[in-house]
Design a protein around this motif. Structure first.
Motif, short mmCIF file in Angstrom:
data_model
loop_
_atom_site.label_atom_id
_atom_site.label_comp_id
_atom_site.label_asym_id
_atom_site.label_seq_id
_atom_site.Cartn_x
_atom_site.Cartn_y
_atom_site.Cartn_z
N ALA A 125 0.06 -5.74 1.55
CA ALA A 125 1.12 -4.67 1.84
C ALA A 125 1.19 -4.28 3.44
O ALA A 125 2.37 -4.09 3.89
N ASN A 126 0.10 -4.64 3.85
CA ASN A 126 -0.06 -4.36 5.36
C ASN A 126 -0.19 -5.78 6.24
O ASN A 126 -0.77 -5.80 7.44
N ALA A 127 0.68 -6.70 5.78
CA ALA A 127 0.65 -7.91 6.53
C ALA A 127 1.53 -7.90 7.89
O ALA A 127 2.21 -6.95 7.71
N GLN A 128 0.91 -8.39 8.92
CA GLN A 128 1.47 -8.16 10.16
C GLN A 128 1.92 -9.79 10.54
O GLN A 128 1.48 -10.86 10.32
N PHE A 135 6.48 -5.30 6.20
CA PHE A 135 6.95 -4.25 5.28
C PHE A 135 7.04 -2.87 5.60
O PHE A 135 7.59 -1.93 4.82
N SER A 136 7.07 -2.49 6.83
CA SER A 136 7.38 -1.05 7.30
C SER A 136 8.76 -0.76 7.66
O SER A 136 8.86 0.25 8.19
N GLY A 137 9.47 -1.70 7.55
CA GLY A 137 10.90 -1.41 8.01
C GLY A 137 11.09 -1.43 9.55
O GLY A 137 10.35 -2.09 10.08
N ASP A 141 5.30 -0.51 13.84
CA ASP A 141 4.19 -0.25 14.50
C ASP A 141 3.18 0.69 13.61
O ASP A 141 2.14 1.00 14.17
N LYS A 142 3.73 1.17 12.31
CA LYS A 142 2.85 1.93 11.55
C LYS A 142 2.40 1.08 10.55
O LYS A 142 3.29 0.32 9.70
N GLU A 143 1.24 1.21 9.86
CA GLU A 143 0.77 0.76 8.70
C GLU A 143 1.81 1.31 7.41
O GLU A 143 2.33 2.27 7.40
N ALA A 144 2.19 0.08 6.64
CA ALA A 144 3.24 0.57 5.56
C ALA A 144 2.26 1.37 4.48
O ALA A 144 2.47 2.36 4.08
N LEU A 145 1.23 0.78 4.04
CA LEU A 145 0.30 1.34 3.21
C LEU A 145 -1.00 1.76 3.84
O LEU A 145 -1.85 1.35 4.25
N PHE A 188 7.14 -3.24 -3.49
CA PHE A 188 5.96 -2.72 -4.33
C PHE A 188 6.39 -1.49 -5.04
O PHE A 188 5.24 -0.70 -5.40
N GLY A 189 7.54 -1.15 -5.10
CA GLY A 189 7.88 0.10 -6.26
C GLY A 189 7.34 1.38 -5.77
O GLY A 189 6.99 2.11 -6.62
N ILE A 190 7.71 1.73 -4.50
CA ILE A 190 7.35 2.88 -3.85
C ILE A 190 8.40 3.83 -4.49
O ILE A 190 9.45 4.01 -3.88
N ASP A 191 7.83 4.87 -5.20
CA ASP A 191 8.72 6.12 -5.61
C ASP A 191 8.93 7.00 -4.59
O ASP A 191 7.95 7.23 -3.69
N PRO A 192 10.13 7.69 -4.61
CA PRO A 192 10.24 8.79 -3.45
C PRO A 192 9.05 9.99 -3.70
O PRO A 192 8.61 10.05 -4.80
N PRO A 193 9.00 10.62 -2.53
CA PRO A 193 7.92 11.60 -2.56
C PRO A 193 8.16 12.75 -3.91
O PRO A 193 9.32 13.24 -4.15
#
Length: 319
Positions: A125-128, A135-137, A141-145, A188-193
């Motif tokens: 999920a944090n592939a660079q 995967f951070s859009g 520069d930020k970790e996705a997960l 990764f199927g991330i749901d809204p907060p």
């Protein structure tokens, strides 16, 4: 009008100067290879050459963008391929764990391998690529997960997601943008907060469900996690995860192929513009040599004629 000796001499010198200047201009063109060395050489040609050079610079930048974009997408494809392989392996392990012939010791070993695969999913999920999280859009520069935010509650996989769902676009033509990213939240199927800004991942929830089911010898839960082809009631069974990954890879592959075609088109256009620029700005060496020889002959002839004009002197008139 009376033609004097001075008039003939001045006219001769002017013609010699013009021929000499013309030879110098041609020599400069031949040594530089450029037909236009200053605006006065061809005002219209200068404008055309500047426009073509500007177009060429834009095309070269688009070509570089495409090259970098393809490398970015190939990196993502490699990560997706790894996720696909791990999903197939999880399905194999789940089927082994659901087999009643498996011993308790077998299921412990299966669970240990499943847990290691889950950790690899989290790392993926944090592939660079080039130091940016793919995967951070647009927040690359930020970790996705965010690693220290992850927790398994027993019913849901909660996390903090550092990325966003905005596409990463590159310009490959005038006003033409291509998305070279994969939406990590969708992948990764991330749901809204939810309440308290907590977020959950349906995909990781499925993986941890499998791990718990193996630990608890819950065969019905293992089979539920495996799912079945065509059953879309649970969108994140292992069967549906596989289908989802295939769809994502297919979309990425289509965009990669489009970039490849665009790159070929840009390379062809660059050659055409370079040829046009050459026809405007570059010298025809054969023609330049002919012009130089012709001008040189004129210059030498003028010198010969001038020698006859300026030959008489005051001494000649005193004889």
């Amino acid at each position: 009008m009376r033609v004097t000796h001075n008039m003939m001499s001045n006219n001769l010198l002017r013609n010699l100067s013009n021929a000499s200047g013309r030879m110098i201009d041609i020599q400069n063109q031949m040594s530089s290879g450029a037909r236009i060395n200053k605006p006065s050489d061809d005002p219209v040609g200068v404008e055309t050459a500047m426009r073509l050079k500007s177009t060429l610079m834009s095309m070269q930048q688009w070509k570089q963008n495409v090259s970098e974009g393809r490398a970015h997408m190939e990196s993502i494809e490699g990560t997706l391929n790894g996720l696909m392989d791990m999903t197939h392996r999880l399905r194999e392990l789940a089927i082994q764990g659901a087999n009643g012939a498996s011993t308790a010791d077998d299921r412990v070993k299966i669970k240990n391998e499943v847990d290691q695969i889950i950790k690899q999913f989290e790392q993926s999920a944090n592939a660079q690529f080039n130091g940016r999280y793919v995967f951070s859009g647009t927040r690359s520069d930020k970790e996705a997960l965010i690693s220290d935010s992850v927790s398994w509650t027993g019913s849901a996989y909660e996390l903090s997601w550092g990325g966003n769902d905005k596409p990463v676009n590159i310009e490959v033509g005038p006003g033409l943008l291509i998305d070279i990213s994969v939406n990590g939240e969708n992948l990764f199927g991330i749901d809204p907060p939810g309440p308290g800004a907590a977020r959950t991942s349906q995909l990781f929830t499925t993986l941890y469900r499998l791990s718990d089911a193996l630990q608890n010898d819950d065969y019905s839960e293992i089979n539920a996690v495996i799912g079945s082809d065509g059953d879309t009631s649970d969108p994140f069974t292992l069967s549906e995860v596989t289908n989802h990954l295939l769809a994502v890879r297919s979309d990425l592959g289509a965009r990669t192929n489009r970039l490849e075609n665009i790159q070929k088109q840009i390379e062809t256009n660059i050659l055409n513009v370079q040829q046009s620029l050459s026809s405007v700005a570059d010298i025809d060496m054969a023609e330049a040599i002919i012009q130089f020889k012709s001008t040189q002959n004129v210059y030498q002839a003028a010198l010969a004629v001038g020698a006859q004009i300026i030959q008489p002197s005051l001494v000649d008139y005193m004889r």
